[in-house]
Design a protein around this motif. Structure first.
Motif, PDB file in Angstrom:
ATOM      1  N   MET A   1       0.824  -1.191   0.000  1.00 56.84           N
ATOM      2  CA  MET A   1       0.000   0.000   0.000  1.00 56.84           C
ATOM      3  C   MET A   1       0.865   1.249   0.000  1.00 56.84           C
ATOM      4  N   ARG A   2       1.996   1.172   0.694  1.00 56.66           N
ATOM      5  CA  ARG A   2       2.876   2.344   0.719  1.00 56.66           C
ATOM      6  C   ARG A   2       3.422   2.653  -0.673  1.00 56.66           C
ATOM      7  N   ALA A   3       3.735   1.606  -1.427  1.00 61.24           N
ATOM      8  CA  ALA A   3       4.222   1.797  -2.800  1.00 61.24           C
ATOM      9  C   ALA A   3       3.125   2.404  -3.668  1.00 61.24           C
ATOM     10  N   ALA A   4       1.889   1.963  -3.472  1.00 57.90           N
ATOM     11  CA  ALA A   4       0.767   2.513  -4.232  1.00 57.90           C
ATOM     12  C   ALA A   4       0.540   3.978  -3.865  1.00 57.90           C
ATOM     13  N   LEU A   5       0.723   4.307  -2.585  1.00 60.14           N
ATOM     14  CA  LEU A   5       0.589   5.698  -2.146  1.00 60.14           C
ATOM     15  C   LEU A   5       1.646   6.565  -2.807  1.00 60.14           C
ATOM     16  N   ASN A   6       2.876   6.083  -2.829  1.00 62.87           N
ATOM     17  CA  ASN A   6       3.948   6.848  -3.469  1.00 62.87           C
ATOM     18  C   ASN A   6       3.687   7.016  -4.969  1.00 62.87           C
ATOM     19  N   ALA A   7       3.200   5.980  -5.610  1.00 63.18           N
ATOM     20  CA  ALA A   7       2.883   6.064  -7.037  1.00 63.18           C
ATOM     21  C   ALA A   7       1.761   7.066  -7.284  1.00 63.18           C
ATOM     22  N   ALA A   8       0.761   7.072  -6.411  1.00 61.57           N
ATOM     23  CA  ALA A   8      -0.345   8.029  -6.549  1.00 61.57           C
ATOM     24  C   ALA A   8       0.151   9.466  -6.349  1.00 61.57           C
ATOM     25  N   ARG A   9       1.060   9.647  -5.425  1.00 59.59           N
ATOM     26  CA  ARG A   9       1.631  10.982  -5.203  1.00 59.59           C
ATOM     27  C   ARG A   9       2.395  11.446  -6.439  1.00 59.59           C
ATOM     28  N   LYS A  10       3.198  10.553  -7.016  1.00 61.25           N
ATOM     29  CA  LYS A  10       3.974  10.910  -8.209  1.00 61.25           C
ATOM     30  C   LYS A  10       3.055  11.230  -9.382  1.00 61.25           C
ATOM     31  N   ALA A  11       1.947  10.496  -9.490  1.00 66.28           N
ATOM     32  CA  ALA A  11       0.991  10.723 -10.570  1.00 66.28           C
ATOM     33  C   ALA A  11       0.061  11.903 -10.263  1.00 66.28           C
ATOM     34  N   GLN A  12       0.191  12.471  -9.096  1.00 66.33           N
ATOM     35  CA  GLN A  12      -0.639  13.579  -8.619  1.00 66.33           C
ATOM     36  C   GLN A  12      -2.123  13.224  -8.645  1.00 66.33           C
ATOM     37  N   ASP A  13      -2.420  11.980  -8.273  1.00 67.44           N
ATOM     38  CA  ASP A  13      -3.792  11.501  -8.166  1.00 67.44           C
ATOM     39  C   ASP A  13      -4.254  11.795  -6.742  1.00 67.44           C
ATOM     40  N   LYS A  14      -4.872  12.948  -6.564  1.00 61.70           N
ATOM     41  CA  LYS A  14      -5.220  13.420  -5.214  1.00 61.70           C
ATOM     42  C   LYS A  14      -6.228  12.509  -4.516  1.00 61.70           C
ATOM     43  N   ASP A  15      -7.209  12.021  -5.259  1.00 68.17           N
ATOM     44  CA  ASP A  15      -8.230  11.173  -4.637  1.00 68.17           C
ATOM     45  C   ASP A  15      -7.632   9.864  -4.125  1.00 68.17           C
ATOM     46  N   ARG A  16      -6.818   9.233  -4.951  1.00 70.11           N
ATOM     47  CA  ARG A  16      -6.179   7.967  -4.559  1.00 70.11           C
ATOM     48  C   ARG A  16      -5.186   8.203  -3.409  1.00 70.11           C
ATOM     49  N   THR A  17      -4.446   9.304  -3.480  1.00 71.54           N
ATOM     50  CA  THR A  17      -3.503   9.647  -2.418  1.00 71.54           C
ATOM     51  C   THR A  17      -4.233   9.826  -1.092  1.00 71.54           C
ATOM     52  N   LEU A  18      -5.378  10.501  -1.131  1.00 71.54           N
ATOM     53  CA  LEU A  18      -6.146  10.745   0.084  1.00 71.54           C
ATOM     54  C   LEU A  18      -6.624   9.448   0.725  1.00 71.54           C
ATOM     55  N   VAL A  19      -7.230   8.562  -0.063  1.00 71.60           N
ATOM     56  CA  VAL A  19      -7.784   7.333   0.499  1.00 71.60           C
ATOM     57  C   VAL A  19      -6.674   6.413   1.004  1.00 71.60           C
ATOM     58  N   LEU A  20      -5.570   6.319   0.266  1.00 72.55           N
ATOM     59  CA  LEU A  20      -4.471   5.456   0.718  1.00 72.55           C
ATOM     60  C   LEU A  20      -3.793   6.036   1.955  1.00 72.55           C
ATOM     61  N   GLY A  21      -3.635   7.338   1.998  1.00 75.85           N
ATOM     62  CA  GLY A  21      -3.046   7.973   3.177  1.00 75.85           C
ATOM     63  C   GLY A  21      -3.903   7.760   4.411  1.00 75.85           C
ATOM     64  N   THR A  22      -5.215   7.865   4.223  1.00 78.55           N
ATOM     65  CA  THR A  22      -6.146   7.667   5.339  1.00 78.55           C
ATOM     66  C   THR A  22      -6.093   6.236   5.860  1.00 78.55           C
ATOM     67  N   ILE A  23      -6.109   5.273   4.955  1.00 81.19           N
ATOM     68  CA  ILE A  23      -6.123   3.873   5.392  1.00 81.19           C
ATOM     69  C   ILE A  23      -4.784   3.487   6.015  1.00 81.19           C
ATOM     70  N   LEU A  24      -3.693   4.052   5.513  1.00 85.77           N
ATOM     71  CA  LEU A  24      -2.392   3.774   6.128  1.00 85.77           C
ATOM     72  C   LEU A  24      -2.305   4.396   7.517  1.00 85.77           C
ATOM     73  N   ALA A  25      -2.922   5.553   7.712  1.00 87.43           N
ATOM     74  CA  ALA A  25      -2.972   6.152   9.047  1.00 87.43           C
ATOM     75  C   ALA A  25      -3.785   5.272   9.992  1.00 87.43           C
ATOM     76  N   ASN A  26      -4.899   4.731   9.493  1.00 83.40           N
ATOM     77  CA  ASN A  26      -5.711   3.811  10.304  1.00 83.40           C
ATOM     78  C   ASN A  26      -4.909   2.571  10.678  1.00 83.40           C
ATOM     79  N   LEU A  27      -4.142   2.072   9.728  1.00 85.61           N
ATOM     80  CA  LEU A  27      -3.308   0.898   9.980  1.00 85.61           C
ATOM     81  C   LEU A  27      -2.233   1.217  11.016  1.00 85.61           C
ATOM     82  N   LYS A  28      -1.617   2.379  10.913  1.00 83.91           N
ATOM     83  CA  LYS A  28      -0.598   2.787  11.879  1.00 83.91           C
ATOM     84  C   LYS A  28      -1.210   2.899  13.283  1.00 83.91           C
ATOM     85  N   ASN A  29      -2.418   3.450  13.363  1.00 81.23           N
ATOM     86  CA  ASN A  29      -3.100   3.537  14.657  1.00 81.23           C
ATOM     87  C   ASN A  29      -3.359   2.150  15.238  1.00 81.23           C
TER      88      ASN A  29
END
Length: 92
Positions: A1-29
């Motif tokens: 998921m972290r790799a997908a988040l980085n790829a979304a950031r590079k592609a400037q896909d804001k929607d995908r970046t937001l959802v992956l960032g949120t779920i990774l934060a939930n996972l970290k919690n």
């Protein structure tokens, strides 16, 4: 998921970046609560909870006539479902 988040950031896909960032934060919690790295089953549990929350939001938005917001939540569900293991057919 972290790799997908980085790829979304590079592609400037804001929607995908937001959802992956949120779920990774939930996972970290979850890992902080457990005081250890999450197992595969626990990661799947976090994903399923994220999907459940978004499905409930889709129902509420649809009932409120906000189809635009329901579409956003549905797109987020599809992103999260990419990371779930394949479902076993009922015959098996």
């Amino acid at each position: 998921m972290r790799a997908a988040l980085n790829a979304a950031r590079k592609a400037q896909d804001k929607d995908r970046t937001l959802v992956l960032g949120t779920i990774l934060a939930n996972l970290k919690n979850r890992e902080i609560e457990l005081r250890r790295p999450a197992s595969d089953d626990e990661v799947v549990d976090v994903l399923r909870k994220g999907i459940k929350i978004r499905r409930e939001a889709v129902e509420q938005y649809t009932a409120g006539g906000r189809d635009d917001l329901a579409r956003v939540e549905t797109a987020q569900i599809k992103v999260l479902e990419e990371f779930l293991p394949a479902a076993v057919p009922p015959e098996e």
